[in-house]
Design an enzyme around this catalytic site. Structure first.
Site, PDB file in Angstrom:
ATOM      1  N   GLU A  65      -9.332  37.304  24.108  1.00  0.00           N
ATOM      2  CA  GLU A  65      -7.915  37.092  24.460  1.00  0.00           C
ATOM      3  C   GLU A  65      -7.807  35.830  25.291  1.00  0.00           C
ATOM      4  OE1 GLU A  65      -5.818  40.146  26.610  1.00  0.00           O
ATOM      5  OE2 GLU A  65      -6.533  41.724  25.262  1.00  0.00           O
TER       6      GLU A  65
ATOM      7  N   GLU B 233     -11.037  45.514  28.101  1.00  0.00           N
ATOM      8  CA  GLU B 233     -10.768  45.361  29.534  1.00  0.00           C
ATOM      9  C   GLU B 233     -10.850  46.664  30.324  1.00  0.00           C
ATOM     10  OE1 GLU B 233      -6.967  43.441  29.870  1.00  0.00           O
ATOM     11  OE2 GLU B 233      -7.758  41.509  29.299  1.00  0.00           O
TER      12      GLU B 233
HETATM   13  O1  IFM Z   1      -1.047  42.163  27.120  1.00  0.00           O
HETATM   14  C1  IFM Z   1      -2.238  42.181  27.814  1.00  0.00           C
HETATM   15  C2  IFM Z   1      -3.332  42.861  27.009  1.00  0.00           C
HETATM   16  O2  IFM Z   1      -2.974  44.141  26.617  1.00  0.00           O
HETATM   17  C3  IFM Z   1      -4.599  42.946  27.821  1.00  0.00           C
HETATM   18  N1  IFM Z   1      -4.951  41.670  28.373  1.00  0.00           N
HETATM   19  C4  IFM Z   1      -3.950  40.891  29.031  1.00  0.00           C
HETATM   20  C5  IFM Z   1      -2.710  40.791  28.165  1.00  0.00           C
HETATM   21  C6  IFM Z   1      -1.633  39.962  28.896  1.00  0.00           C
HETATM   22  O3  IFM Z   1      -1.289  40.580  30.078  1.00  0.00           O
END
Ligand code: IFM
Length: 451
Positions: free
Chosen positions: A356, A161
């Site tokens: 994710e 990200e």
């Molecule tokens: O916890 C975070 C992660 O580190 C990066 N993506 C979003 C998740 C939830 O906020």
């Protein structure tokens, strides 16, 4: 799902490891940021977190019990290279080797993320991503890791990200290092990060030609209100182009990062607004950035419903009154997991991993000693159904990493938000598999047939 579909869980170093000052680890920008007053909920920090540095064997044994096939974790750069470059901290490196060995022994495939936000503080002091040496630093770090792992690790993700650590950390100032840079500076950093990604891919290819390499990007994933070609096109535009119209929103765009990597050029829609702030792009830069990748990892949580106005404009549909929300007040929009992968696959033509997806719930240990989280099961079920459907409709879907394996340090919310499918008691460090963890096991066992 097809036979090779990868079922996994994800975490990141600073959010779970703890041992922030042990065994020669150097400081990261998050270690420093958490010591500053009023930055993190109730002054929490990742100093101890889930103590995974010491409890990794127990954690892997839980993963095995849950039938998890792949584990996406990140490396703490300063744990391995306390100064970011130069001398290697052998104890830190050994931790990751032990982790990988333990995973392989448990039959769990490691997916290594090289950077999930914990930049070495020593490099930050040298200007961090603004420094034109940053791609060299990242290349050196990649080399140390890939040489150490050898053929034990066959899956790498360079960055997690970039949207978020630039958007929150250097533009919005609410994540480490808590800065608010000018657009020129942010675009310069972006270019250095993209070059770092490219140098890292080249290094992995040289040292581990057998490895699969990708990046994990994120973005709001909007979806059309109907299946008419107009609405689909509006939703696609909303994901890829419209974001450039809102001032300071561009770091959150998926195409600003994805186009240089997969198409070898910055997106024209973005350049319309940003060209005047752009750094100098040297000959050969775009070739370095656009090294061929094996997959695109996308982190997807939610998006907006999009329609087309009578004069053909992209229009956001107001969320319905009383719409579903997570504990963090994030909207529940399962269709994001159908349309997001579809739009990305059409544009970049790479197999898609969801690197994710998940939610924070108000989880508690019930009187029966268990953690009942029906909302999480419902959320995951709805989202996974949509992802499966994307696969049935022609998107190459390669795998899914649930965020997160266990409750952990949720950045500026500290431990107030619980994202895990395993509950963590942060006082005793006891772990309890939540109902959703048992449910996910059945999904894995049936390879998604029960979705
Ligand atoms: O916890 C975070 C992660 O580190 C990066 N993506 C979003 C998740 C939830 O906020």
């Amino acid at each position: 799902m097809n036979k090779s579909f990868v079922w996994g869980v994800a975490t990141s170093s600073y959010q779970i490891e703890g041992a922030a000052y042990e065994d020669g680890k150097g400081l990261s920008i998050w270690d420093i940021y958490c010591t500053q007053p009023d930055k993190i909920f109730e002054g929490h920090s990742g100093d101890i977190a889930c103590n995974h540095y010491h409890l990794y064997k127990e954690d892997i044994s839980l993963m095995k019990q849950m039938g998890i096939k792949a584990y996406r974790f990140s490396i703490s750069w300063p744990r391995v290279l306390p100064n970011g470059v130069g001398e290697v901290n052998q104890k830190g490196l050994q931790f990751y080797l032990n982790l990988v060995n333990e995973l392989l022994e448990a039959g769990i495939e490691p997916y290594v993320t090289l950077f999930h936000w914990d930049l070495p503080y020593e490099l930050h002091k040298k200007g961090g991503w603004l420094n034109s040496d940053s791609p060299k630093w990242f290349k050196e770090y990649t080399k140390v890791i890939v040489e150490a792992f050898g053929d034990k690790v066959t899956n790498y993700i360079t960055f997690n990200e970039p949207q978020c650590f630039i958007g929150h950390g250097y533009s919005g100032g609410v994540h480490a290092p808590g800065l608010k840079h000018s657009t020129q500076d942010l675009l310069q950093m972006t270019h250095h990060i993209l070059l770092s990604h490219g140098e890292s891919v080249k290094t992995i290819r040289e040292l581990a030609p057998y490895a699969k390499v990708g990046i994990a990007t994120t973005a709001l994933m909007h979806y059309p209100t109907s299946n008419t070609p107009e609405d689909i096109e509006s939703a696609r535009k909303a994901v890829m182009d419209e974001i450039f119209k809102s001032e300071n929103a561009w770091p959150w765009s998926v195409s600003w990062w994805g186009d240089p990597i997969f198409l070898g050029k910055y997106p024209e829609e973005g350049l319309k607004y940003l060209e005047k702030y752009m750094p100098k792009i040297k000959d050969g830069d775009m070739e370095i950035i656009s090294q061929p990748l094996d997959f695109l990892g996308q982190n997807i949580y939610n998006g907006y419903e999009i329609t087309t106005s009578p004069n053909g404009e992209v229009e956001i549909v107001n969320r319905e009154i009383g719409h579903g929300k997570t504990a963090l007040n994030w909207p529940i929009t399962p269709k994001s997991l159908y349309w997001g992968p579809k739009f990305l696959y059409e544009r970049y033509k790479k197999p898609i991993f969801i690197t994710e997806n998940g939610l924070s719930c108000h989880d508690v240990v019930s009187l029966d000693g268990k953690v009942h989280d029906p909302n999480r099961i419902d959320f995951l079920h709805r989202y996974l159904k949509e992802f499966k459907k994307a696969g049935e409709d022609g998107v190459e879907i390669a795998g899914y990493f649930e965020w997160s394996f266990m409750d952990n340090f949720e950045w500026h919310s500290g431990y107030a938000d619980r994202f895990g499918i395993v509950y963590v008691d942060f006082t005793t460090q006891e772990r309890i598999i939540k109902d959703s963890g048992y449910w996910y096991k059945t999904v894995i066992e049936t390879n998604g047939k029960n979705l």
